[in-house]
Structure formats: C-alpha cells, structure tokens
Design a protein around this motif. Sequence first.
Motif, PDB file in Angstrom:
ATOM      1  N   ARG A 166       0.820  -1.211   0.000  1.00 30.65           N
ATOM      2  CA  ARG A 166       0.000   0.000   0.000  1.00 30.65           C
ATOM      3  C   ARG A 166       0.858   1.267   0.000  1.00 30.65           C
ATOM      4  NH1 ARG A 166      -2.241  -3.670   3.188  1.00 30.65           N
ATOM      5  NH2 ARG A 166      -1.279  -2.833   5.080  1.00 30.65           N
ATOM      6  N   SER A 167       1.934   1.265  -0.775  1.00 30.94           N
ATOM      7  CA  SER A 167       2.761   2.466  -0.918  1.00 30.94           C
ATOM      8  C   SER A 167       3.142   2.643  -2.366  1.00 30.94           C
ATOM      9  CB  SER A 167       4.026   2.364  -0.063  1.00 30.94           C
ATOM     10  OG  SER A 167       5.031   1.595  -0.722  1.00 30.94           O
ATOM     11  N   ASP A 168       3.663   3.821  -2.688  1.00 34.09           N
ATOM     12  CA  ASP A 168       4.231   4.040  -4.014  1.00 34.09           C
ATOM     13  C   ASP A 168       5.614   3.402  -4.070  1.00 34.09           C
ATOM     14  OD1 ASP A 168       2.001   5.544  -4.778  1.00 34.09           O
ATOM     15  OD2 ASP A 168       2.867   7.395  -3.965  1.00 34.09           O
ATOM     16  N   LEU A 169       6.195   3.381  -5.251  1.00 33.74           N
ATOM     17  CA  LEU A 169       7.548   2.854  -5.388  1.00 33.74           C
ATOM     18  C   LEU A 169       8.513   3.626  -4.497  1.00 33.74           C
ATOM     19  CD1 LEU A 169       7.917   2.200  -9.223  1.00 33.74           C
ATOM     20  CD2 LEU A 169       8.144   0.497  -7.423  1.00 33.74           C
ATOM     21  N   VAL A 170       9.322   2.905  -3.742  1.00 29.54           N
ATOM     22  CA  VAL A 170      10.327   3.524  -2.878  1.00 29.54           C
ATOM     23  C   VAL A 170      11.691   3.505  -3.556  1.00 29.54           C
ATOM     24  CG1 VAL A 170      11.465   3.410  -0.634  1.00 29.54           C
ATOM     25  CG2 VAL A 170       9.044   2.826  -0.826  1.00 29.54           C
ATOM     26  N   LEU A 171      12.011   2.409  -4.220  1.00 29.37           N
ATOM     27  CA  LEU A 171      13.244   2.300  -4.994  1.00 29.37           C
ATOM     28  C   LEU A 171      12.893   2.044  -6.456  1.00 29.37           C
ATOM     29  CD1 LEU A 171      15.428   0.091  -2.619  1.00 29.37           C
ATOM     30  CD2 LEU A 171      15.507   2.579  -2.892  1.00 29.37           C
ATOM     31  N   LYS A 172      13.579   2.739  -7.364  1.00 26.31           N
ATOM     32  CA  LYS A 172      13.226   2.670  -8.782  1.00 26.31           C
ATOM     33  C   LYS A 172      14.481   2.425  -9.619  1.00 26.31           C
ATOM     34  CE  LYS A 172      10.184   6.497  -7.579  1.00 26.31           C
ATOM     35  NZ  LYS A 172       9.937   7.946  -7.787  1.00 26.31           N
ATOM     36  N   ASP A 173      14.502   1.297 -10.294  1.00 28.38           N
ATOM     37  CA  ASP A 173      15.551   0.999 -11.263  1.00 28.38           C
ATOM     38  C   ASP A 173      16.950   1.220 -10.669  1.00 28.38           C
ATOM     39  OD1 ASP A 173      16.525   0.118 -13.663  1.00 28.38           O
ATOM     40  OD2 ASP A 173      16.484   2.099 -14.612  1.00 28.38           O
ATOM     41  N   ILE A 174      17.195   0.597  -9.518  1.00 28.19           N
ATOM     42  CA  ILE A 174      18.490   0.736  -8.857  1.00 28.19           C
ATOM     43  C   ILE A 174      19.503  -0.206  -9.501  1.00 28.19           C
ATOM     44  CG2 ILE A 174      19.772   0.502  -6.693  1.00 28.19           C
ATOM     45  CD1 ILE A 174      17.805   2.787  -6.593  1.00 28.19           C
ATOM     46  N   ASN A 175      20.600   0.371  -9.967  1.00 24.71           N
ATOM     47  CA  ASN A 175      21.719  -0.406 -10.499  1.00 24.71           C
ATOM     48  C   ASN A 175      22.993   0.132  -9.857  1.00 24.71           C
ATOM     49  OD1 ASN A 175      20.859  -2.216 -12.997  1.00 24.71           O
ATOM     50  ND2 ASN A 175      19.635  -0.327 -13.078  1.00 24.71           N
ATOM     51  N   LEU A 176      23.668  -0.711  -9.104  1.00 22.68           N
ATOM     52  CA  LEU A 176      24.902  -0.264  -8.470  1.00 22.68           C
ATOM     53  C   LEU A 176      25.797  -1.452  -8.129  1.00 22.68           C
ATOM     54  CD1 LEU A 176      24.677  -0.830  -5.125  1.00 22.68           C
ATOM     55  CD2 LEU A 176      23.102   1.092  -5.298  1.00 22.68           C
ATOM     56  N   GLU A 177      27.074  -1.149  -7.981  1.00 20.41           N
ATOM     57  CA  GLU A 177      28.081  -2.128  -7.593  1.00 20.41           C
ATOM     58  C   GLU A 177      28.866  -1.552  -6.419  1.00 20.41           C
ATOM     59  OE1 GLU A 177      28.636  -5.087  -9.216  1.00 20.41           O
ATOM     60  OE2 GLU A 177      27.141  -4.747 -10.796  1.00 20.41           O
ATOM     61  N   ILE A 178      29.114  -2.377  -5.420  1.00 16.07           N
ATOM     62  CA  ILE A 178      29.927  -1.958  -4.289  1.00 16.07           C
ATOM     63  C   ILE A 178      31.165  -2.838  -4.247  1.00 16.07           C
ATOM     64  CG2 ILE A 178      30.032  -1.769  -1.772  1.00 16.07           C
ATOM     65  CD1 ILE A 178      27.074  -1.008  -1.836  1.00 16.07           C
ATOM     66  N   GLU A 179      32.311  -2.187  -4.298  1.00 12.87           N
ATOM     67  CA  GLU A 179      33.576  -2.890  -4.452  1.00 12.87           C
ATOM     68  C   GLU A 179      34.053  -3.484  -3.128  1.00 12.87           C
ATOM     69  OE1 GLU A 179      38.046  -1.895  -6.237  1.00 12.87           O
ATOM     70  OE2 GLU A 179      36.425  -0.405  -6.301  1.00 12.87           O
ATOM     71  N   LYS A 180      34.666  -4.638  -3.215  1.00 18.00           N
ATOM     72  CA  LYS A 180      35.234  -5.311  -2.053  1.00 18.00           C
ATOM     73  C   LYS A 180      36.255  -4.415  -1.360  1.00 18.00           C
ATOM     74  CE  LYS A 180      37.918  -9.440  -0.736  1.00 18.00           C
ATOM     75  NZ  LYS A 180      37.020  -9.855   0.364  1.00 18.00           N
ATOM     76  N   GLY A 181      36.137  -4.298  -0.034  1.00 17.03           N
ATOM     77  CA  GLY A 181      37.081  -3.519   0.753  1.00 17.03           C
ATOM     78  C   GLY A 181      36.845  -2.028   0.737  1.00 17.03           C
ATOM     79  N   SER A 182      35.791  -1.575   0.055  1.00 16.85           N
ATOM     80  CA  SER A 182      35.519  -0.137  -0.004  1.00 16.85           C
ATOM     81  C   SER A 182      34.835   0.352   1.267  1.00 16.85           C
ATOM     82  CB  SER A 182      34.631   0.181  -1.218  1.00 16.85           C
ATOM     83  OG  SER A 182      33.331  -0.382  -1.050  1.00 16.85           O
ATOM     84  N   PHE A 183      34.868   1.653   1.444  1.00 16.96           N
ATOM     85  CA  PHE A 183      34.100   2.306   2.510  1.00 16.96           C
ATOM     86  C   PHE A 183      33.118   3.218   1.779  1.00 16.96           C
ATOM     87  CE2 PHE A 183      34.495   3.245   7.196  1.00 16.96           C
ATOM     88  CZ  PHE A 183      33.307   3.936   7.289  1.00 16.96           C
TER      89      PHE A 183
END
Length: 287
Positions: free
Chosen positions: A16-33
């Motif tokens: 019962r809500s609108d879209l909260v996340l839309k077309d999320i594309n991301l990469e998080i690198e190993k060991g990153s902050f």
Amino acid sequence: MNSVVSVTDFYFKYLRSDLVLKDINLEIEKGSFTVIIGPSGAGKTTLCKSITGIIPYYTGGDYAGDVKVLGETTKGKKVSDLAMKVGLMLEDYESQLVSLTAGEEVAFSLQNHGFPPEEAEERTRKALEDVGLPGRESYQLDELSGGQRQRLALASLLAVHPEVIVLDEPVSAMDPDGGESLYKLLGKIREEYGTTFIVVEHRVEFVLPFVTDLIAIKNGEVAAQGKCEDVVSCIYEDAELRPLLPDLWQIKCNMEEKTQQKFALWRSEDEAVKELKARGFGKGVRA
C-alpha cells in the motif's frame, strides 16, 4: 571490479505504498568504505535493508530485479542465511540488543550460527576488545553508556566476521567527539580485516578520512555513484544534493568553479590549507 554487492534493475514498494526504490543499479567494491547520502525519504534505509535481505522477505512488499551479495542472490534467502556474509546495524541499534550482559549479547549471534562454546567465547572476547570494550563480558547492558551499547551492537556483528557491514546513521545520536571516535574504529577494522563498509550518513564530515565511494540517492533513484573524486562535482551540481556534501567539499567545488582550477579531494582542513598555500592562496588562509 571485484564487487561484493551487486544490485540490478531493482524496484521495490512496501504494501500500500508508491515505489520507494526505482531501477536501482549499483556495484559496491570489495574492501571499499561506501557512504550513501540523500534527502530524508529518498530510500536510503530501504536500500540497506534490501542489501541485507530484510526486504522484501521480512517486511513484505513488491519487488523486481535482483540483489546479489558475494555473488549469491538474496532471492529466497532468510536473513539468517545472509548474516554470516553481511551484517546490519540500524539507526535504532537499541532494538537489536536482546541480552542482559555484554558477553551474552555478543555470544547470542554466535550461538545462533552454531559456533562451539570455546570458539564463541574467544570470538566474544576479541570482538569486545576490537570495539574498545575489553573485559566487559559481565557488564549489564544498563551499566553501559549509550555509546558503549552502540559499540556492543557493532561487536555482535564483528564476532561473526561478515565480509560486509551495513550501518544506518551510526552517529546520529553522538556528539562530534563520539562520531569521530566511532569512524576511527571502523577505519581500523576495515584496515585490519578488509571489511567492506556501507554507511548511510548525513554528517559526512565525520567520515572524510575513510570514505572511498559515494552513492547519492534521490527520489528512490541513484543520482550518482562512484569513487569520491569522480562524483563529488556531479553531486555539487545538484541543488538538492549539494547541502549533503561536507562544507570542505562544497568549498572545494565552489573554488573550482570560480578559479577554473582542479583541487585535490581534501580530507581535512589541514590538507585544504596546505594546497591553497602551495597554489598562492596563502593570504588570509590560516592553519
């Protein structure tokens, strides 16, 4: 890129809500902050819960796309299945504390994963030591300060040795000294164990010495992502996102616009003063 988290074409809405996340594309690198910024209600916490498997399997809701942690999809996984790989500390960290003493609190997560008593005891001791609470195993939780209980919640994650730790507004209730102290601790843990940190943070000034990557979320979409030195200028150009950058980086971007010069990504006021003096901006610049 050696990714530990990969999000592909991900959409999510609560019941019962609108879209909260839309077309999320991301990469998080190993060991990153990696630090996630964005206006209130942009979807930052929802993204964190999606990475750790809480969404949609605990909260419910509709989704499309995929989230992978360490190469494995979160689809069909329980939160407990992912806990050995990715840990989450929510802004309301007190809600995650369930035991009477500090030692029991850390040991609880280990026992749930089936660690033998001797190993659980040693991991508990080491985790408390790592977060600056050595020898506190027998302390009642009400004997610990708010900052110490927050460190205890972090110790409970560290004891399991997850490769990825996600923290949602970890210094929101802390004074500046407390915030700097916690991030120094996280920086030390990352250096020692190679842990990947993903942090939602409004007060980015506390994490300047440690942040390697930035993700900006706006209206449920990724507005910018990448190495800090590559995306800070892009974020600065967005009037809604600009105030979320630390003052030091806003000053840097403003000076770049006015002087048509490129400055280093300042991590401290001392760094900024040193470079400005070296470039002949010394008049009126004080260390």
